[in-house]
Design an enzyme around this catalytic site. Structure first.
Site, PDB file in Angstrom:
ATOM      1  CE  LYS A  85      -3.558   2.418   2.602  1.00  0.00           C
ATOM      2  NZ  LYS A  85      -4.536   2.375   3.674  1.00  0.00           N
ATOM      3  CE  LYS A 102      -6.006   2.014  -0.715  1.00  0.00           C
ATOM      4  NZ  LYS A 102      -6.281   2.277   0.637  1.00  0.00           N
TER       5      LYS A 102
END
Ligand code: PBG
Length: 337
Positions: free
Chosen positions: A196, A249
């Site tokens: 992330k 992400k």
């Protein structure tokens, strides 16, 4: 390789039938996860300004929404909680009567077949908006793990199908796995937001959840957008600690990371088509610069082609509706259940 004029690539592009026959990437609604924001209160459905078409729902309104979603054939959801009260210990995150815990119990009662995934993070519940416990300007790693364990366990007890830690503290997957196992939830899968990035594409989400950090930024725990080898190390660690699914992400600016992860690990990869990516499409569509019904399937296909099996996208519901209305060439039609 055979050359022109013996080989004419256009031959196999001549009709939709031929194109379908040799299409290398297809995806179905089975792979899409629709994210939702749920908040305290009753009868509330507030549109999120920077995410047209997305809402904050109170639990009762979310139930109506899920009826529609279910009818359209989208089978998986990811839930974010927006509590009324925030504090410096994120107590709302692990309160057995917190908004997520109540919503989860209600969803599992009303829609037992929907795959319910809950985001495990503290930022929406912290008065300062960071994903961990703060001391001065520091985000404390190991102290935070204890709160994440409590949060994941409270979601498990509320009956969710998958917990999805998104905080980026070191060691959280192992910590959560062990607490789940100790309490009889050894069968409960973990979807780790493993790679992330500290991305500005989360801007609209933070408006939606009121979770912008009050000081500093998230760069001391979320990843540097310039790195891909580090993403592979993060993923490896999470798999060793017991993650069942791993996520990259954001998705669109990180397609190379998805591909690298897919090549290296033999696990299903998830990719999060985040709020800012959604907002860009909506803004361009509203201006008449792009046709969303055409670009969204292309975007989802690209994420899938890069190597993601699972796609989290705010477009999931509308894509299901568009596919039903007109048939989208990129979507295998899996209407109903
Ligand atoms: C919570 C969390 C965020 C997102 C998912 N989980 C916000 C953040 O890290 O700042 C972003 C999702 C999106 O932008 O759609 N930590």
């Amino acid at each position: 390789m055979t050359k022109f004029p013996e080989y004419r690539p256009r031959r196999m592009r001549a009709t939709e039938g031929l194109r379908k026959l040799v299409r290398e990437t297809t995806f179905s609604l089975d792979q899409l996860i629709m994210p939702y924001f749920v908040m305290d209160g009753n009868g509330l459905k507030e549109e999120i300004q920077s995410m047209p078409g997305q809402f904050r729902f109170s639990i009762d309104q979310l139930m109506h929404e899920l009826e529609e979603l279910d009818e359209l054939g989208v089978q998986h959801i990811l839930l974010f909680g927006i509590p009324n009260e925030k504090d410096a210990q994120a107590s709302g995150a692990y309160d057995s009567n917190g908004v997520i815990q109540r919503a989860s119990r209600e969803i599992k009662k009303r829609f037992p077949k929907i795959t319910l995934i809950t985001d495990v993070c503290l930022c929406e519940y912290m008065s300062h908006g960071h994903c961990g416990v703060v001391e001065g300007e520091k985000i404390l790693n190991d102290t935070t793990l204890v709160l994440l364990q409590k949060t994941a366990l409270s979601h498990a007890e509320a009956g969710v199908d998958i917990v999805a830690p998104s905080d980026m503290m070191d060691g959280r997957i192992g910590a959560i796995r062990s607490v789940l196992d100790e309490h009889g939830f050894s069968e409960l899968p973990i979807l780790s937001y493993a790679a992330k990035y500290a991305s500005s594409f989360y801007g609209p989400f933070r408006d939606a959840a009121g979770s912008s950090p009050q000081f500093g930024d998230r760069k001391s725990y979320q990843m540097d957008p310039a790195n891909v080898e580090e993403a592979l190390r993060e993923i490896e660690l999470d798999l060793e600690e017991g993650a069942d699914l791993i996520m990259v992400k954001p998705a669109l600016s990180y397609l190379d990371v998805i591909r690298a992860a897919k090549t290296k690990f033999h696990f299903p990869i998830a990719a999060y088509n985040v709020s800012g990516e959604y907002a860009m499409v909506k803004a361009a569509h509203a201006m008449g610069y792009l046709d969303e019904k055409k670009v969204v399937p292309e975007i989802l296909t690209a994420i899938s082609r890069a190597g993601a099996r699972v796609i989290l996208s705010y477009h999931a519901k509308e894509v299901a509706r568009w596919a039903r209305e007109s048939g989208t060439p990129f979507l295998i039609k899996t209407y109903g259940k």
